[in-house]
Write a protein that holds these residues in place. Sequence first.
Motif, mmCIF file in Angstrom:
data_model
loop_
_atom_site.group_PDB
_atom_site.id
_atom_site.type_symbol
_atom_site.label_atom_id
_atom_site.label_comp_id
_atom_site.label_asym_id
_atom_site.label_seq_id
_atom_site.Cartn_x
_atom_site.Cartn_y
_atom_site.Cartn_z
ATOM 1 N N ILE A 67 -10.131 13.716 -17.246
ATOM 2 C CA ILE A 67 -10.519 12.524 -18.012
ATOM 3 C C ILE A 67 -11.946 12.656 -18.518
ATOM 4 N N ALA A 68 -12.839 13.140 -17.663
ATOM 5 C CA ALA A 68 -14.232 13.328 -18.077
ATOM 6 C C ALA A 68 -14.322 14.349 -19.208
ATOM 7 N N ALA A 69 -13.563 15.436 -19.099
ATOM 8 C CA ALA A 69 -13.572 16.460 -20.149
ATOM 9 C C ALA A 69 -12.941 15.946 -21.436
ATOM 10 N N GLU A 70 -11.976 15.052 -21.327
ATOM 11 C CA GLU A 70 -11.324 14.491 -22.515
ATOM 12 C C GLU A 70 -12.241 13.529 -23.256
ATOM 13 N N LEU A 71 -12.967 12.699 -22.517
ATOM 14 C CA LEU A 71 -13.808 11.688 -23.152
ATOM 15 C C LEU A 71 -15.199 12.201 -23.525
ATOM 16 N N LEU A 72 -15.730 13.153 -22.764
ATOM 17 C CA LEU A 72 -17.066 13.699 -23.044
ATOM 18 C C LEU A 72 -17.028 15.232 -23.018
ATOM 19 N N PRO A 73 -16.292 15.858 -23.955
ATOM 20 C CA PRO A 73 -16.118 17.310 -23.889
ATOM 21 C C PRO A 73 -17.389 18.112 -24.162
ATOM 22 N N GLN A 74 -18.306 17.597 -24.964
ATOM 23 C CA GLN A 74 -19.506 18.350 -25.293
ATOM 24 C C GLN A 74 -20.655 18.094 -24.321
ATOM 25 N N VAL A 106 -30.546 8.797 -15.783
ATOM 26 C CA VAL A 106 -29.225 9.426 -15.761
ATOM 27 C C VAL A 106 -28.204 8.582 -16.531
ATOM 28 N N SER A 107 -27.224 9.282 -17.100
ATOM 29 C CA SER A 107 -26.040 8.624 -17.671
ATOM 30 C C SER A 107 -24.892 8.890 -16.707
ATOM 31 N N THR A 108 -24.092 7.860 -16.432
ATOM 32 C CA THR A 108 -23.048 7.980 -15.416
ATOM 33 C C THR A 108 -21.708 7.548 -15.980
ATOM 34 N N LEU A 109 -20.693 8.399 -15.796
ATOM 35 C CA LEU A 109 -19.306 8.083 -16.142
ATOM 36 C C LEU A 109 -18.564 7.873 -14.828
ATOM 37 N N ILE A 110 -17.984 6.677 -14.660
ATOM 38 C CA ILE A 110 -17.265 6.343 -13.423
ATOM 39 C C ILE A 110 -15.808 6.070 -13.767
ATOM 40 N N GLY A 157 0.785 -1.224 0.000
ATOM 41 C CA GLY A 157 0.000 0.000 0.000
ATOM 42 C C GLY A 157 0.814 1.268 0.000
ATOM 43 N N ARG A 158 2.115 1.150 0.163
ATOM 44 C CA ARG A 158 2.968 2.340 0.181
ATOM 45 C C ARG A 158 3.024 2.988 -1.189
ATOM 46 N N GLY A 159 3.018 4.291 -1.217
ATOM 47 C CA GLY A 159 3.172 5.013 -2.476
ATOM 48 C C GLY A 159 1.906 5.132 -3.297
ATOM 49 N N ILE A 160 0.769 4.704 -2.769
ATOM 50 C CA ILE A 160 -0.478 4.832 -3.512
ATOM 51 C C ILE A 160 -0.879 6.302 -3.523
ATOM 52 N N VAL A 161 -1.097 6.816 -4.702
ATOM 53 C CA VAL A 161 -1.553 8.195 -4.837
ATOM 54 C C VAL A 161 -3.015 8.147 -5.262
ATOM 55 N N PRO A 162 -3.904 8.692 -4.455
ATOM 56 C CA PRO A 162 -5.317 8.618 -4.810
ATOM 57 C C PRO A 162 -5.635 9.456 -6.046
ATOM 58 N N LEU A 163 -6.704 9.101 -6.692
ATOM 59 C CA LEU A 163 -7.184 9.813 -7.863
ATOM 60 C C LEU A 163 -7.491 11.253 -7.460
ATOM 61 N N SER A 164 -6.878 12.197 -8.146
ATOM 62 C CA SER A 164 -7.081 13.607 -7.801
ATOM 63 C C SER A 164 -8.309 14.157 -8.519
ATOM 64 N N PHE A 165 -8.842 15.228 -7.971
ATOM 65 C CA PHE A 165 -9.987 15.903 -8.566
ATOM 66 C C PHE A 165 -9.635 16.396 -9.969
ATOM 67 N N GLU A 166 -8.434 16.943 -10.128
ATOM 68 C CA GLU A 166 -8.017 17.482 -11.417
ATOM 69 C C GLU A 166 -7.895 16.389 -12.474
ATOM 70 N N ARG A 167 -7.326 15.250 -12.094
ATOM 71 C CA ARG A 167 -7.181 14.154 -13.055
ATOM 72 C C ARG A 167 -8.540 13.587 -13.441
ATOM 73 N N ALA A 168 -9.427 13.438 -12.457
ATOM 74 C CA ALA A 168 -10.755 12.889 -12.734
ATOM 75 C C ALA A 168 -11.551 13.800 -13.660
ATOM 76 N N THR A 169 -11.560 15.099 -13.383
ATOM 77 C CA THR A 169 -12.312 16.016 -14.241
ATOM 78 C C THR A 169 -11.648 16.153 -15.615
#
Length: 145
Positions: free
Chosen positions: A45-52, A137-141, A31-43
């Motif tokens: 990815i969403a903007a990259e895959l579903l920009p419109q 609803v449509s959901t992107l996870i 478990g050492r060195g695990i970096v959690p998913l950041s807000f910036e990276r998550a948003t």
Amino acid sequence: MRHRLRGIAMVLLGAVLLGAPGLALGSWYGGRGIVPLSFERATGIAAELLPQAELAGMRLERGFGYGVFLAPDDFGSSRATFQYGIPRADCALSDQLRSNAASKGWPTPHRVSGGPCDGWRTEADGLDVTLTHRDTVSTLISTET
């Protein structure tokens, strides 16, 4: 016979006594060195895959693993949930995700059956991204793998 049974019992007891600390140490080290998913990276990815797409809601959950939310001090992956198309699912997002994933170099998405229309799932760079549709609803996870 009794001497032989005593030897087997001692071997099993030794395995249990040495195995438990080994499992604990391995779990800690893994478990050492695990970096959690950041807000910036998550948003991003969403903007990259579903920009419109028009975002209706977003939630970032830390410490999510095997379908269970973990305590704040436990190790676990993070999960970001983006909701689109409220009050009804937007099936056009499936085509948008599939074409944007292909043009941005993501691996070929796999079909996810269900709901009013099929969704898509792709995995890259330690992330599993899934688009699903329900009636409302449509959901992107995005989940760390």
